[in-house]
Structure formats: C-alpha cells, structure tokens
Design a protein around this motif. Sequence first.
Motif, PDB file in Angstrom:
ATOM      1  N   LYS A 240       2.392   1.843  -3.414  1.00  0.00           N
ATOM      2  CA  LYS A 240       1.419   2.386  -4.375  1.00  0.00           C
ATOM      3  C   LYS A 240       1.173   3.877  -4.135  1.00  0.00           C
ATOM      4  N   LEU A 241       1.185   4.265  -2.860  1.00  0.00           N
ATOM      5  CA  LEU A 241       1.000   5.678  -2.556  1.00  0.00           C
ATOM      6  C   LEU A 241       2.231   6.475  -3.011  1.00  0.00           C
TER       7      LEU A 241
ATOM      8  N   ASN B 242      -5.952   2.754   2.119  1.00  0.00           N
ATOM      9  CA  ASN B 242      -5.453   1.411   2.425  1.00  0.00           C
ATOM     10  C   ASN B 242      -4.342   1.420   3.453  1.00  0.00           C
TER      11      ASN B 242
ATOM     12  N   ALA C  66       0.833  -1.206   0.000  1.00  0.00           N
ATOM     13  CA  ALA C  66       0.000   0.000   0.000  1.00  0.00           C
ATOM     14  C   ALA C  66       0.866   1.253   0.000  1.00  0.00           C
TER      15      ALA C  66
ATOM     16  N   GLU D 150      -6.667   9.604  -7.221  1.00  0.00           N
ATOM     17  CA  GLU D 150      -6.079   8.280  -7.061  1.00  0.00           C
ATOM     18  C   GLU D 150      -5.384   8.174  -5.698  1.00  0.00           C
ATOM     19  N   ARG D 151      -4.776   9.259  -5.302  1.00  0.00           N
ATOM     20  CA  ARG D 151      -4.064   9.305  -4.025  1.00  0.00           C
ATOM     21  C   ARG D 151      -5.029   9.064  -2.865  1.00  0.00           C
TER      22      ARG D 151
ATOM     23  N   LYS E 290      -7.709   7.434  -2.873  1.00  0.00           N
ATOM     24  CA  LYS E 290      -8.083   6.010  -2.853  1.00  0.00           C
ATOM     25  C   LYS E 290      -6.985   5.187  -2.189  1.00  0.00           C
ATOM     26  N   ARG E 291      -5.744   5.430  -2.627  1.00  0.00           N
ATOM     27  CA  ARG E 291      -4.623   4.615  -2.137  1.00  0.00           C
ATOM     28  C   ARG E 291      -4.321   4.894  -0.666  1.00  0.00           C
TER      29      ARG E 291
END
Length: 278
Positions: free
Chosen positions: A16-17, A176, A13, A169-170, A172-173
């Motif tokens: 991805k961030l 997590n 996670a 998008e940030r 969303k990520r």
Amino acid sequence: MEQPTPVAKRIDALVKLQEVDSKLDELRKIKGDLPEEVQDLEDEIEGYQTRITKFETEKKSLDDLAATQNNAIKDHQKLIVKYEEQHKDVRNDREFQAIAREIENQQLDIRLAEKAVRDTQYKIERKQKQVEETTATLEERKKDLDNKKNELEGIVKESEEEEAKLMKEREKRMKNIADNLYLSYERIRENARNGLAVVNVKRNACGGCFNIVPPQRQVDIKEKKKLVVCEHCGRVFADVEAVEVVEKKRTTRRKRVTKKEKEAEEKAKAEKAASKGK
Ligand SMILES: [Zn+2]
C-alpha cells in the motif's frame, strides 16, 4: 476464511505504501518535465530575437552603404558642375576635349553608382522582409509561450494539490509499518532505478530486476510465512502472479499433433526403451 499471517499483513502494508510512492514518483516526474518544455520555448524565442537583431544590424550596414553610394553620386555631380564651369574658359581645343572626357567619365561613374544603389536598395528590401517575417513568427511563438505557461501553471498547481493529498495518505500508510522494515523499504527504493521496493514475481522472474526466481522461493513467497527478498536486487516480494494460458496451450497442442509427429514420438519412445534395456 483463512486468517492472513503476520507477514502477509506486513507485506500488505508495504504494497500500500509502494502504491502511493509510485503515484508520487509519477507526479514528480511529470512536474519535472514541465519547466523544461517552457525552457525550450523560451530558447526558441531567444533564437528568433537573435536572428532579428542580426538582420537589423545587416540592414543598418546596407543603409550606410546606400548613403555612401548616394554621396558618391553627389560628388560626381559636383565635379561635373565644376568641369562645366571650366569648359567656359578653355584656351584651346585640346583642353576642351580633355574636360569633355572628364565629364564623360564622371557621368559613367554616376551610372555605375546608380546601379550599385539599386542593388543595395534591393538587398535592404529583402532584409526588411526577413525582419518582418521573423518578427511575425516571434510574435506567434510568444503567444504560444503565454498559453503554454498558463497551461503549465495550472498543471503544476493541480499536481501540487495531488501531491499534498498523496503525502497525507503516505503518512497514514507509513504508520502501519515497523520502523526497521520502513528503513529497509526506503533504502531499497533509493537504490532502485524504477523506485519499486515491493514487486511481484511475474513469469517466474523478479518484477524489479527480471532475474529468475527459483520455484522453492516462489512457494515461500506464496505461503507468506516469512519475508522473501530477491537475491539479486533485494526487492521485497509481495506475491506470485498467476500464470494462465499454459494449460490451454497444452490441450490445443495435443489436438494438433499430426500422424507423422505421433510416429516420431513412438519411435523415440521405443529407442529410449531399447537403450535402457542395454
Ligand atoms: Zn530482483
């Protein structure tokens, strides 16, 4: 297939961030440079304008000088007319000669003044040419600026759209990642010059600060049973990048060992054995 450990999920996670954040950093950096480019062009144009104003001022004082010089010629001519009048009623030859000399002097002054006017005229023409040439360059640069501004506006708009997409998008990520882990991530990123809070181990070194990561820590990183951070810079380690080519090198080297090297190797071995035996 092996199940990823909970730590592996947390690291994933974070990675991805970091991916999104690095793209955002890059975008903001590009956008940050754009106004500077426009500013540079605007400064250049201002420079040309200043130069033109200076040339025009210089030309104006040359014009004034030419006018003064032309007036001086007129004054000399008036004097000549006056002396010629006086010539008509001179009383003796001496007076006649004196006035004739005055006229001659005035004529000489006129010739000198005329030469000065020609010089000034030449300088005026040169100044005028400088004004025209600089104005032409200025116009060209103004056109460049317009084009650049349009281009930059387009890029800024585009990058703003991209930025909005990435920010979404940030969000969303981010969801997590546990709050406390996210806070440490942000803190590390703030202090990191390259904006990287999550890095890999590359060639046995931290991918952020390039300090060596000891082998045992590399094992821990690969196992992903606990979160490992760099002991020098505090960045979170995501993984250890595989180092290839080492094996290949070894085999090719073996082949290239010469007879001389072999002998030296054997001699060293024998010496080592002998010293052990003592
Ligand atoms: Zn480090």
